[in-house]
Design an enzyme around this catalytic site. Structure first.
Site, PDB file in Angstrom:
ATOM      1  CG  HIS A 127      -1.924   0.974   1.376  1.00  0.00           C
ATOM      2  ND1 HIS A 127      -1.683   2.254   1.798  1.00  0.00           N
ATOM      3  CD2 HIS A 127      -3.258   0.901   1.139  1.00  0.00           C
ATOM      4  CE1 HIS A 127      -2.821   2.930   1.820  1.00  0.00           C
ATOM      5  NE2 HIS A 127      -3.797   2.128   1.419  1.00  0.00           N
ATOM      6  CG  ASP A 204       0.498  -2.554   6.189  1.00  0.00           C
ATOM      7  OD1 ASP A 204      -0.493  -2.767   6.906  1.00  0.00           O
ATOM      8  OD2 ASP A 204       0.437  -1.907   5.125  1.00  0.00           O
ATOM      9  CD  GLN A 207      -6.782  -4.986   3.867  1.00  0.00           C
ATOM     10  OE1 GLN A 207      -7.731  -5.742   4.091  1.00  0.00           O
ATOM     11  NE2 GLN A 207      -6.946  -3.696   3.665  1.00  0.00           N
ATOM     12  CE  LYS A 230      -7.198  -0.639   6.141  1.00  0.00           C
ATOM     13  NZ  LYS A 230      -8.023  -0.138   5.054  1.00  0.00           N
TER      14      LYS A 230
HETATM   15  N1  7TS Z   1      -1.759  -0.927   4.524  1.00  0.00           N
HETATM   16  C1  7TS Z   1      -2.661  -1.705   3.931  1.00  0.00           C
HETATM   17  C2  7TS Z   1      -2.278  -3.090   3.510  1.00  0.00           C
HETATM   18  C3  7TS Z   1      -3.959  -1.218   3.755  1.00  0.00           C
HETATM   19  O1  7TS Z   1      -4.872  -2.011   3.218  1.00  0.00           O
HETATM   20  C4  7TS Z   1      -4.291   0.096   4.169  1.00  0.00           C
HETATM   21  C5  7TS Z   1      -5.632   0.689   3.906  1.00  0.00           C
HETATM   22  C6  7TS Z   1      -3.301   0.841   4.814  1.00  0.00           C
HETATM   23  C7  7TS Z   1      -2.042   0.308   4.957  1.00  0.00           C
HETATM   24  C8  7TS Z   1      -3.570   2.187   5.386  1.00  0.00           C
HETATM   25  O2  7TS Z   1      -4.416   2.051   6.470  1.00  0.00           O
HETATM   26  P1  7TS Z   1      -5.044   3.307   7.203  1.00  0.00           P
HETATM   27  O3  7TS Z   1      -6.039   2.730   8.144  1.00  0.00           O
HETATM   28  O4  7TS Z   1      -3.935   4.007   7.902  1.00  0.00           O
HETATM   29  O5  7TS Z   1      -5.661   4.150   6.137  1.00  0.00           O
HETATM   30  N2  7TS Z   1      -6.293   0.139   2.796  1.00  0.00           N
HETATM   31  C9  7TS Z   1      -7.356   0.655   2.154  1.00  0.00           C
HETATM   32  C10 7TS Z   1      -7.944   0.025   1.051  1.00  0.00           C
HETATM   33  O6  7TS Z   1      -7.587  -1.053   0.586  1.00  0.00           O
HETATM   34  N3  7TS Z   1      -8.970   0.770   0.609  1.00  0.00           N
HETATM   35  O7  7TS Z   1      -9.067   1.846   1.410  1.00  0.00           O
HETATM   36  C11 7TS Z   1      -8.066   1.784   2.364  1.00  0.00           C
END
Ligand code: 7TS
Length: 411
Positions: A127, A204, A207, A230
């Site tokens: 990501h 990370d 997911q 999530k």
């Molecule tokens: N890493 C992964 C693997 C992710 O799926 C996401 C967010 C992040 C980091 C960032 O997470 P956050 O909570 O700090 O924003 N993924 C997604 C997605 O797949 N669609 O919207 C956000």
């Protein structure tokens, strides 16, 4: 045991108020769980209970409400310690989520310990939030970012990774599971190999948190990042797990209240862990409610969740594969319940919009993984991601919707 019989899906769905609505005149089918999943009533209730009953700033006050709020906040820290099986409770730092957790490590650890010529390794599956913070610190420190290539089915090329590792490697940062493809990565092996090369490893877990068992001691990772939203928890919070001895030697990320022991204009001394990394008033309500998300997950069990979701994924893959116009993107055997696909000749945005008209929420675009999309030679995909409250009947609706779109758009 068959998960579909072991899990009372209607009982689970009843706990999610948001699911019981119509969107564009059709019952909502929510398949955007990898972006954020929905919240059970107990999480929502914990938020209003906090604001209605004991809203107060934590750690500083000695009055009753402040003590109650502090206790609830710290209980979540203990719940998250158990959730990831951390050895010490002070290894759990509350952040805004994965993005902030990675930025914290890149800024603090990266700035302090990277030197010119050092190397940071990420993978082609990452990501943007696990790419850009490393690019920033690498630019600043004149270090190099190296990338583990990905196979055509969306898996790590471990041999290529071995070749990238050297004494120059100082940090390896990879995801536990990919948000765009669902691939579950062999993180234990990745960590082991990185440690042999003398590097620290950040995982990370965005997911993974809602789907996979996480045991940071067994993995032996140095840092692990989670977003609450999530894993059925509120937005705006999450954790950074870090090994104590590393967190101790890292400089603070942000300065302010709470992270200090004593401030004079001549010199400031910093607070002990975990507070050294928690400057300012944190997101108290959402942290408090995150405990209920952990309770929700534990009430079902990660094994049961994974079994149920894997069954949904297998069903979706079978049905999608039977539509000739559909090309699946990301076909590793070992996946969380995420399926990306493209349809020849139809833009993913159009597919997303047409599905939305049928009440079906999917994600379209590059999913903040542009380099990954580039490696597949595509701009983006349609992504359906499944959760514990989804059903095969909902997948049938998705398939029906896709078939109609394909027929409608036929030249
Ligand atoms: N890493 C992964 C693997 C992710 O799926 C996401 C967010 C992040 C980091 C960032 O997470 P956050 O909570 O700090 O924003 N993924 C997604 C997605 O797949 N669609 O919207 C956000």
């Amino acid at each position: 045991m068959n998960a579909t019989t072991a899990i009372d899906i209607e009982k689970i769905r009843a706990q999610f108020p948001v699911l019981h609505q119509k969107v564009n005149g059709k019952p909502l089918i929510y398949f955007d769980n990898a972006a954020t999943n929905q919240k059970p009533k107990q999480v929502i209730d914990a938020l209003s209970k906090y604001y209605e009953g004991y809203n107060a700033n934590i750690h500083r006050g000695i009055h009753t409400l402040a003590e109650k709020a502090t206790k609830a906040f710290e209980e979540t820290r203990h719940a998250m310690q158990q959730f990831v099986n951390a050895k010490h409770v002070e290894e759990i730092i509350f952040t805004r989520g994965v993005t902030e957790s990675i930025n914290l490590v890149a800024s603090s650890y990266g700035r302090a310990f990277l030197k010119e010529g050092d190397e940071v390794i990420v993978s082609g599956l990452e990501h943007h939030s696990n790419i850009v913070p490393w690019q920033i610190v690498c630019d600043e420190k004149k270090a190099k970012l190296k990338v583990i290539p990905i196979s055509e089915i969306g898996e790590f090329n471990i041999d290529a990774y071995r070749k990238l590792l050297s004494t120059k490697t100082k940090i390896v940062a990879v995801n536990h599971a990919s948000n765009s493809l669902g691939t579950i990565n062999p993180v234990k092996e990745i960590i082991h190999l990185a440690h042999d090369a003398g590097a620290v490893v950040l995982i990370d877990g965005a997911q993974a948190a809602a789907h996979l068992e996480i045991d940071v001691q067994d993995l032996d990772c140095d840092f692990y990042c989670i977003s609450s939203h999530k894993m059925y928890g509120p937005t705006g919070t999450g954790i950074l797990y870090g090994k104590k001895h590393l967190l101790e030697k890292m400089p603070p990320y942000m300065g302010g209240g709470e992270m200090i022991k004593e401030v004079t204009f001549a010199k400031t001394t910093y607070n002990d862990l975990p507070y050294k990394f928690e400057a300012g008033t944190p997101n108290i309500a959402d942290v408090v409610a995150l405990k209920e998300a952990v309770n929700f997950i534990n009430s079902i069990g990660k094994d049961q969740i994974a079994e149920y979701e894997n069954d949904l994924l297998a069903y979706a893959v079978e049905k999608l594969s039977a539509i000739p116009a559909v090309r699946l993107i990301g076909t590793s055997k070992n996946k969380v319940a995420v399926q990306s696909f493209v349809i020849n000749g139809i833009h993913h945005f159009d597919i997303g919009q047409m599905l939305d008209a049928r009440g079906i929420a999917v994600r379209t675009g590059h999913h903040c993984t542009q380099p990954l999309m580039d490696s597949f030679g595509i701009e983006g995909t349609v992504r359906a991601s499944f959760s514990i409250y989804n059903t095969k009947e909902e997948i049938d609706e998705l398939i029906e919707g896709i078939k109609r779109i394909v027929n409608f758009m036929k030249p």
